[in-house]
Design a protein around this motif. Structure first.
Motif, PDB file in Angstrom:
ATOM      1  N   SER A   1     -10.324  -4.486  -8.882  1.00 12.88           N
ATOM      2  CA  SER A   1     -11.160  -4.044  -9.765  1.00 12.88           C
ATOM      3  C   SER A   1     -10.532  -3.616 -11.035  1.00 12.88           C
ATOM      4  O   SER A   1     -11.137  -3.096 -12.118  1.00 12.88           O
ATOM      5  CB  SER A   1     -11.888  -2.782  -9.421  1.00 12.88           C
ATOM      6  OG  SER A   1     -11.101  -1.730  -8.951  1.00 12.88           O
TER       7      SER A   1
ATOM      8  N   ALA B   1      -9.784  -3.251   6.842  1.00 13.47           N
ATOM      9  CA  ALA B   1     -10.130  -2.849   5.368  1.00 13.47           C
ATOM     10  C   ALA B   1     -10.174  -4.360   4.459  1.00 13.47           C
ATOM     11  O   ALA B   1      -9.402  -4.988   4.657  1.00 13.47           O
ATOM     12  CB  ALA B   1      -9.213  -2.123   4.987  1.00 13.47           C
TER      13      ALA B   1
ATOM     14  N   LYS C   1     -10.680  -5.295   0.411  1.00 14.51           N
ATOM     15  CA  LYS C   1     -11.082  -4.953  -1.081  1.00 14.51           C
ATOM     16  C   LYS C   1     -10.923  -6.014  -1.971  1.00 14.51           C
ATOM     17  O   LYS C   1     -10.192  -7.125  -1.855  1.00 14.51           O
ATOM     18  CB  LYS C   1      -9.813  -3.820  -1.483  1.00 14.51           C
ATOM     19  CG  LYS C   1     -10.028  -2.432  -0.572  1.00 14.51           C
ATOM     20  CD  LYS C   1      -9.044  -1.468  -0.942  1.00 14.51           C
ATOM     21  CE  LYS C   1      -9.237  -1.056  -2.322  1.00 14.51           C
ATOM     22  NZ  LYS C   1      -8.696   0.137  -2.663  1.00 14.51           N
TER      23      LYS C   1
ATOM     24  N   SER D   1     -16.854  -3.705  -5.141  1.00  7.51           N
ATOM     25  CA  SER D   1     -17.653  -3.100  -4.129  1.00  7.51           C
ATOM     26  C   SER D   1     -18.582  -4.075  -3.290  1.00  7.51           C
ATOM     27  O   SER D   1     -18.615  -4.387  -2.142  1.00  7.51           O
ATOM     28  CB  SER D   1     -18.364  -1.825  -4.345  1.00  7.51           C
ATOM     29  OG  SER D   1     -17.495  -0.928  -4.729  1.00  7.51           O
TER      30      SER D   1
ATOM     31  N   SER E   1     -16.652  -7.313  -1.779  1.00  4.14           N
ATOM     32  CA  SER E   1     -16.010  -6.704  -0.434  1.00  4.14           C
ATOM     33  C   SER E   1     -16.962  -6.597   0.330  1.00  4.14           C
ATOM     34  O   SER E   1     -16.992  -7.098   1.852  1.00  4.14           O
ATOM     35  CB  SER E   1     -15.351  -5.408  -0.520  1.00  4.14           C
ATOM     36  OG  SER E   1     -14.431  -5.385  -1.601  1.00  4.14           O
TER      37      SER E   1
ATOM     38  N   HIS F   1     -15.919  -1.772 -10.773  1.00  6.76           N
ATOM     39  CA  HIS F   1     -15.935  -1.297  -9.413  1.00  6.76           C
ATOM     40  C   HIS F   1     -17.189  -1.637  -8.753  1.00  6.76           C
ATOM     41  O   HIS F   1     -17.216  -1.918  -7.310  1.00  6.76           O
ATOM     42  CB  HIS F   1     -15.986   0.201  -9.305  1.00  6.76           C
ATOM     43  CG  HIS F   1     -14.507   0.884  -9.516  1.00  6.76           C
ATOM     44  ND1 HIS F   1     -14.196   1.945  -9.763  1.00  6.76           N
ATOM     45  CD2 HIS F   1     -13.290   0.081  -9.928  1.00  6.76           C
ATOM     46  CE1 HIS F   1     -13.120   2.135  -9.914  1.00  6.76           C
ATOM     47  NE2 HIS F   1     -12.529   0.783  -9.941  1.00  6.76           N
TER      48      HIS F   1
ATOM     49  N   GLU G   1      -2.244  -1.835  -3.363  1.00  6.14           N
ATOM     50  CA  GLU G   1      -3.560  -1.036  -2.950  1.00  6.14           C
ATOM     51  C   GLU G   1      -3.115   0.401  -2.684  1.00  6.14           C
ATOM     52  O   GLU G   1      -2.277   0.592  -2.340  1.00  6.14           O
ATOM     53  CB  GLU G   1      -3.965  -1.808  -1.505  1.00  6.14           C
ATOM     54  CG  GLU G   1      -5.072  -1.365  -0.935  1.00  6.14           C
ATOM     55  CD  GLU G   1      -5.304  -0.068  -0.486  1.00  6.14           C
ATOM     56  OE1 GLU G   1      -6.253   0.722  -0.990  1.00  6.14           O
ATOM     57  OE2 GLU G   1      -4.435   0.413   0.021  1.00  6.14           O
TER      58      GLU G   1
ATOM     59  N   SER H   1       0.793  -1.292  -0.028  1.00  4.66           N
ATOM     60  CA  SER H   1       0.173  -0.107  -0.055  1.00  4.66           C
ATOM     61  C   SER H   1       0.609   1.454   0.081  1.00  4.66           C
ATOM     62  O   SER H   1       2.006   1.248   0.573  1.00  4.66           O
ATOM     63  CB  SER H   1      -1.079   0.006   1.454  1.00  4.66           C
ATOM     64  OG  SER H   1      -1.902   1.118   1.225  1.00  4.66           O
TER      65      SER H   1
ATOM     66  N   GLU I   1      -5.950   2.915  -1.648  1.00  4.82           N
ATOM     67  CA  GLU I   1      -6.667   3.977  -0.798  1.00  4.82           C
ATOM     68  C   GLU I   1      -6.698   3.667   0.557  1.00  4.82           C
ATOM     69  O   GLU I   1      -6.855   4.527   1.391  1.00  4.82           O
ATOM     70  CB  GLU I   1      -8.054   3.766  -1.557  1.00  4.82           C
ATOM     71  CG  GLU I   1      -8.479   4.325  -2.901  1.00  4.82           C
ATOM     72  CD  GLU I   1      -7.941   3.249  -3.834  1.00  4.82           C
ATOM     73  OE1 GLU I   1      -7.989   2.234  -3.881  1.00  4.82           O
ATOM     74  OE2 GLU I   1      -7.815   4.227  -5.167  1.00  4.82           O
ATOM     75  N   ILE I   2      -6.477   2.320   0.831  1.00  2.00           N
ATOM     76  CA  ILE I   2      -6.602   2.064   2.416  1.00  2.00           C
ATOM     77  C   ILE I   2      -5.473   2.688   3.292  1.00  2.00           C
ATOM     78  O   ILE I   2      -5.615   2.781   4.443  1.00  2.00           O
ATOM     79  CB  ILE I   2      -6.456   0.605   2.475  1.00  2.00           C
ATOM     80  CG1 ILE I   2      -7.756  -0.330   2.032  1.00  2.00           C
ATOM     81  CG2 ILE I   2      -6.364   0.036   4.102  1.00  2.00           C
ATOM     82  CD1 ILE I   2      -7.693  -1.680   1.952  1.00  2.00           C
TER      83      ILE I   2
END
Length: 95
Positions: free
Chosen positions: A60, A55, A57, A76, A79, A72, A33, A7, A35-36
């Motif tokens: 995608s 988290a 995920k 989503s 997840s 996406h 990754e 990440s 965003e996390i």
């Protein structure tokens, strides 16, 4: 498949950066990754009561120039369903 995920603090769309991570930083990385990291960083520096965080995920896209929103919604959904199962079966709640 289970394995390491890296990440970072920025979005990656450059295939050379992906190649560098995979070849020079950790050859067994399954995903990058993007965003996390921010959520974990904020939660770890929060004042009391410090939040607990988790988290999940689904993949995608492949972090390349073909990135798009096509998968996406499905990612989503998957997840959220995994989180729902974990929350119902393994989390403890105060009454």
């Amino acid at each position: 498949m289970i394995g390491p995920v890296v990440s970072g603090a920025s979005v990656v769309t450059d295939p050379e950066i992906v190649k560098d991570v995979l070849e020079n930083q950790h050859r067994e990385v399954l995903a990058i990754e993007m965003e996390i990291y921010g959520m974990y960083y904020a939660a770890s520096w929060a004042i009391n009561p410090r939040p607990k965080f988790i988290a999940l995920k689904a993949v995608s896209d492949f972090a390349d120039s073909n990135k798009g929103d096509k998968y996406h919604k499905y990612a989503s959904y998957t997840s959220a369903k995994v989180f729902e199962i974990l929350a119902k079966q393994y989390f403890e709640y105060e009454e």
